[in-house]
Design a protein around this motif. Structure first.
Motif, PDB file in Angstrom:
ATOM      1  N   HIS A 100       0.822  -1.211   0.000  1.00  0.00           N
ATOM      2  CA  HIS A 100       0.000   0.000   0.000  1.00  0.00           C
ATOM      3  C   HIS A 100       0.856   1.261   0.000  1.00  0.00           C
ATOM      4  N   GLU A 101       1.934   1.243   0.772  1.00  0.00           N
ATOM      5  CA  GLU A 101       2.829   2.401   0.838  1.00  0.00           C
ATOM      6  C   GLU A 101       3.632   2.541  -0.451  1.00  0.00           C
ATOM      7  N   CYS A 102       4.080   1.415  -1.007  1.00  0.00           N
ATOM      8  CA  CYS A 102       4.823   1.419  -2.265  1.00  0.00           C
ATOM      9  C   CYS A 102       3.979   2.013  -3.400  1.00  0.00           C
ATOM     10  N   LEU A 103       2.726   1.574  -3.512  1.00  0.00           N
ATOM     11  CA  LEU A 103       1.836   2.079  -4.564  1.00  0.00           C
ATOM     12  C   LEU A 103       1.538   3.566  -4.368  1.00  0.00           C
ATOM     13  N   SER A 104       1.485   3.997  -3.126  1.00  0.00           N
ATOM     14  CA  SER A 104       1.256   5.415  -2.841  1.00  0.00           C
ATOM     15  C   SER A 104       2.424   6.263  -3.353  1.00  0.00           C
ATOM     16  N   LYS A 105       3.648   5.788  -3.149  1.00  0.00           N
ATOM     17  CA  LYS A 105       4.822   6.518  -3.620  1.00  0.00           C
ATOM     18  C   LYS A 105       4.850   6.588  -5.147  1.00  0.00           C
ATOM     19  N   ILE A 106       4.521   5.476  -5.805  1.00  0.00           N
ATOM     20  CA  ILE A 106       4.529   5.447  -7.267  1.00  0.00           C
ATOM     21  C   ILE A 106       3.480   6.406  -7.837  1.00  0.00           C
ATOM     22  N   SER A 107       2.355   6.547  -7.132  1.00  0.00           N
ATOM     23  CA  SER A 107       1.284   7.426  -7.628  1.00  0.00           C
ATOM     24  C   SER A 107       1.716   8.891  -7.656  1.00  0.00           C
ATOM     25  N   GLU A 108       2.723   9.259  -6.870  1.00  0.00           N
ATOM     26  CA  GLU A 108       3.223  10.633  -6.888  1.00  0.00           C
ATOM     27  C   GLU A 108       3.816  10.986  -8.249  1.00  0.00           C
ATOM     28  N   LYS A 109       4.286   9.970  -8.962  1.00  0.00           N
ATOM     29  CA  LYS A 109       4.872  10.196 -10.286  1.00  0.00           C
ATOM     30  C   LYS A 109       3.875   9.960 -11.409  1.00  0.00           C
ATOM     31  N   TYR A 110       3.035   8.924 -11.267  1.00  0.00           N
ATOM     32  CA  TYR A 110       2.182   8.516 -12.385  1.00  0.00           C
ATOM     33  C   TYR A 110       0.717   8.935 -12.230  1.00  0.00           C
ATOM     34  N   GLY A 111       0.362   9.529 -11.109  1.00  0.00           N
ATOM     35  CA  GLY A 111      -0.988  10.059 -10.977  1.00  0.00           C
ATOM     36  C   GLY A 111      -1.929   9.189 -10.171  1.00  0.00           C
ATOM     37  N   PRO A 112      -3.160   9.686  -9.978  1.00  0.00           N
ATOM     38  CA  PRO A 112      -4.122   9.030  -9.092  1.00  0.00           C
ATOM     39  C   PRO A 112      -4.792   7.793  -9.669  1.00  0.00           C
ATOM     40  N   LEU A 113      -4.602   7.567 -10.972  1.00  0.00           N
ATOM     41  CA  LEU A 113      -5.160   6.379 -11.611  1.00  0.00           C
ATOM     42  C   LEU A 113      -4.033   5.724 -12.400  1.00  0.00           C
ATOM     43  N   MET A 114      -3.609   4.532 -11.939  1.00  0.00           N
ATOM     44  CA  MET A 114      -2.433   3.899 -12.529  1.00  0.00           C
ATOM     45  C   MET A 114      -2.765   2.490 -13.003  1.00  0.00           C
ATOM     46  N   SER A 115      -2.036   2.076 -14.028  1.00  0.00           N
ATOM     47  CA  SER A 115      -2.192   0.735 -14.571  1.00  0.00           C
ATOM     48  C   SER A 115      -0.944  -0.076 -14.265  1.00  0.00           C
ATOM     49  N   PHE A 116      -1.146  -1.286 -13.751  1.00  0.00           N
ATOM     50  CA  PHE A 116      -0.029  -2.173 -13.442  1.00  0.00           C
ATOM     51  C   PHE A 116      -0.269  -3.545 -14.057  1.00  0.00           C
ATOM     52  N   LYS A 117       0.806  -4.215 -14.322  1.00  0.00           N
ATOM     53  CA  LYS A 117       0.752  -5.607 -14.761  1.00  0.00           C
ATOM     54  C   LYS A 117       1.483  -6.418 -13.696  1.00  0.00           C
ATOM     55  N   PHE A 118       0.734  -7.074 -12.848  1.00  0.00           N
ATOM     56  CA  PHE A 118       1.338  -7.931 -11.834  1.00  0.00           C
ATOM     57  C   PHE A 118       1.336  -9.351 -12.381  1.00  0.00           C
ATOM     58  N   GLY A 119       2.487  -9.778 -12.906  1.00  0.00           N
ATOM     59  CA  GLY A 119       2.512 -11.034 -13.624  1.00  0.00           C
ATOM     60  C   GLY A 119       1.711 -10.897 -14.904  1.00  0.00           C
ATOM     61  N   MET A 120       0.696 -11.757 -15.048  1.00  0.00           N
ATOM     62  CA  MET A 120      -0.175 -11.698 -16.229  1.00  0.00           C
ATOM     63  C   MET A 120      -1.483 -10.980 -15.932  1.00  0.00           C
ATOM     64  N   LYS A 121      -1.605 -10.419 -14.722  1.00  0.00           N
ATOM     65  CA  LYS A 121      -2.866  -9.823 -14.291  1.00  0.00           C
ATOM     66  C   LYS A 121      -2.791  -8.304 -14.341  1.00  0.00           C
ATOM     67  N   THR A 122      -3.722  -7.684 -15.065  1.00  0.00           N
ATOM     68  CA  THR A 122      -3.793  -6.222 -15.120  1.00  0.00           C
ATOM     69  C   THR A 122      -4.559  -5.703 -13.909  1.00  0.00           C
ATOM     70  N   SER A 123      -3.970  -4.728 -13.246  1.00  0.00           N
ATOM     71  CA  SER A 123      -4.618  -4.121 -12.090  1.00  0.00           C
ATOM     72  C   SER A 123      -4.608  -2.607 -12.242  1.00  0.00           C
ATOM     73  N   ILE A 124      -5.672  -1.990 -11.797  1.00  0.00           N
ATOM     74  CA  ILE A 124      -5.777  -0.532 -11.768  1.00  0.00           C
ATOM     75  C   ILE A 124      -5.729  -0.101 -10.306  1.00  0.00           C
ATOM     76  N   VAL A 125      -4.873   0.857 -10.010  1.00  0.00           N
ATOM     77  CA  VAL A 125      -4.732   1.340  -8.635  1.00  0.00           C
ATOM     78  C   VAL A 125      -5.238   2.772  -8.552  1.00  0.00           C
ATOM     79  N   VAL A 126      -6.144   3.010  -7.610  1.00  0.00           N
ATOM     80  CA  VAL A 126      -6.780   4.318  -7.414  1.00  0.00           C
ATOM     81  C   VAL A 126      -6.203   4.962  -6.167  1.00  0.00           C
TER      82      VAL A 126
END
Length: 503
Positions: A54-80
């Motif tokens: 949760h803290e890691c994703l919060s730090k990444i959002s500072e660069k990429y914004g409040p709506l981010m797309s990730f690929k965790f393995g083969m699974k696409t996830s959207i982080v708000v």
């Protein structure tokens, strides 16, 4: 063909291609995923994750914004990570995002994901939620179960008193966990887990379940690995499920044979099974014995760890700021008196305690990423397209620490809630620790009361300090439930004037 005709056809073709490209580019842009970091082949963004996700994703959002797309393995996830994006999902598109992205192990423990937390939105889910709200969490039921809560909290206070007389330190989280578990099981089937041979088994099973659910599972990230269960998590959870199922079967059998009795949640469920489908309700669904066990499982597993962890975080923050603890204790002295014990009727007269709990749930929400949502169709959010069946993670931990919404957001300051609009209804998306929309926590009112009552009793009955030479460790441990990385151990000193009050 003359030159004018050639020019005409060339210009028409060029214009057509231009229109086609313009529309195509616009369409491509309208369907693109939200931004995100560079992804590695196969692994995607797994290399970026740290233990506290949760803290890691919060730090990444500072660069990429409040709506981010990730690929965790083969699974696409959207982080708000912002209140505005959370509002678009949980309010403006509540129906679209009403279903869940289900972890592999949850399909096992939740009777094939058929419980309130994981089952798809529909008539059956509405029935299960309605039963909980009506039979267990209604104002009438909450009031009727007050003597049970009083008994369990007093038993805990009595046990802590015995430790304090011996000068023994107390694992605060463990005490709060057993209080929650005893209370829930007593409400469910009129038997405390502290009595009888089932007690320790329930304690062990709940702890094992929460742990396994919180372990990242390769089968979720790489679906082709599911059959192999390379980490053994599904097999481990299956053993937990079998033991839970046997316990519930024995509890139900005892009730149906007359060996146990009680006007409790279990009896209400069995009555509904016998009653059958309501012919006057077109949405009525037959409640089965499987549903009975599903609901018992939901209550036992969903209400214990979350409540006890909130109480533990509260005690830890108060030990860090003893002046706030002393102010809360002074309020309790004025309302309750040191010649009396805390009763639930006192809670409405403790505004300072209330804002302490609100601040704890802001800094340490029980589920930092909430339960994952899954859209039933492609949906546009914030100018981007969230594809159907994508996993959507809402980082409420990050949103509730946003410096644009909260002054000094990392500071534990209950006063920020004094005379404020904030509550737990999930309508304000800067503060929604219990979630929002139709999937908001069904047991919100009961959880809130249990935390307030337990915390008030601990603060009123004892002064608390750390063992000599010990320093308070406030590190977090990520999981489906946010825990303290190091359990809180503290020394209680009796405050009440009469020892018999601890009996």
């Amino acid at each position: 063909m003359d030159m004018s005709s050639i020019w005409y056809y060339w210009a028409s073709g060029a214009l057509g291609i231009l229109i086609f490209l313009t529309v195509g580019i616009k369409k491509w842009r309208s369907k693109r995923l939200p931004p995100g970091p560079f992804a590695l082949p196969l692994l995607g963004h797994l290399h970026l994750l740290e233990p506290n996700v949760h803290e890691c994703l919060s730090k990444i959002s500072e660069k990429y914004g409040p709506l981010m797309s990730f690929k965790f393995g083969m699974k696409t996830s959207i982080v708000v990570s912002s209140s505005s994006m959370a509002k678009e999902i949980l309010k403006d598109n509540d129906q679209t995002f009403a279903n869940r992205s289900i972890p592999v192990v949850a399909r096992c423990i939740a009777y094939d994901a058929s419980d309130i937390l994981w089952s798809p939105s529909g008539p059956r889910w509405r029935l299960l939620r309605k039963i909980c709200v009506k039979e267990l969490f209604s104002p009438k039921s909450t009031e009727a179960l007050q003597p049970l809560r009083r008994e369990e909290v007093r038993r805990t206070i009595g046990n802590i008193y015995k430790d304090s007389v011996k000068g023994v330190s107390v694992d605060v989280g463990a005490k709060a966990f057993m209080t929650s578990l005893n209370l829930i099981t007593n409400m469910m089937w009129s038997t405390s887990t502290e009595t009888g041979e089932r007690g320790m088994e329930f304690k062990d099973l709940v702890g094992e379940l929460v742990y396994v659910l919180g372990v990242p599972n390769a089968s979720d990230l790489f679906p082709f690995l599911e059959r192999m269960d390379v980490q053994g998590l599904y097999r481990r959870m299956q053993k937990v499920f079998v033991r839970f199922d046997r316990l519930f079967d024995s509890i139900i059998q005892d009730r149906m044979s007359g060996k146990s009795k009680g006007q409790d949640f279990l009896q209400s469920l069995l009555d509904l099974v016998e009653r059958g489908v309501d012919e006057h309700d077109p949405d009525s669904v037959q409640l089965t014995m499987k549903d009975v066990k599903v609901l018992l499982m939901d209550m036992v597993t969903g209400s214990t760890d979350t409540t006890s962890n909130t109480v533990e975080w509260a005690m830890a923050e108060l030990l860090q700021q003893p002046e706030i603890m002393q102010r809360a204790q002074k309020e309790l002295e004025q309302v309750v008196g040191l010649d009396n014990i805390v009763e639930e009727r006192h809670l409405s007269q403790l505004p300072y305690l209330d804002i302490i709990v609100k601040e704890i749930l802001r800094l340490h929400p029980a589920l930092p990423l909430l339960a994952p949502h899954r859209p039933e169709k492609d949906c546009e959010i914030g100018g981007y397209i969230i594809p159907k069946d994508t996993q959507v993670l809402i980082n409420v931990w990050s949103i509730q620490r946003n410096p644009k919404a909260w002054k000094d957001p990392l500071v534990f300051d209950p006063e920020r809630f004094a005379d404020s609009k904030w509550d737990y209804n999930g309508r304000d998306f800067d503060y929604f620790p219990f979630g929002s929309g139709r999937r908001i926590c069904a047991g919100l009112s009961m959880a809130n009361r249990m935390v307030h009552y337990a915390l008030a009793s601990l603060l009123h009955s004892f002064d608390w300090s750390l063992p000599v030479g010990e320093k308070l460790n406030m590190a977090e441990k990520y999981g489906i439930v946010l825990r303290k990385a190091v359990p809180l151990v503290a020394i209680p000193k009796p405050r009440l004037l009469q020892p018999n009050l601890y009996d």
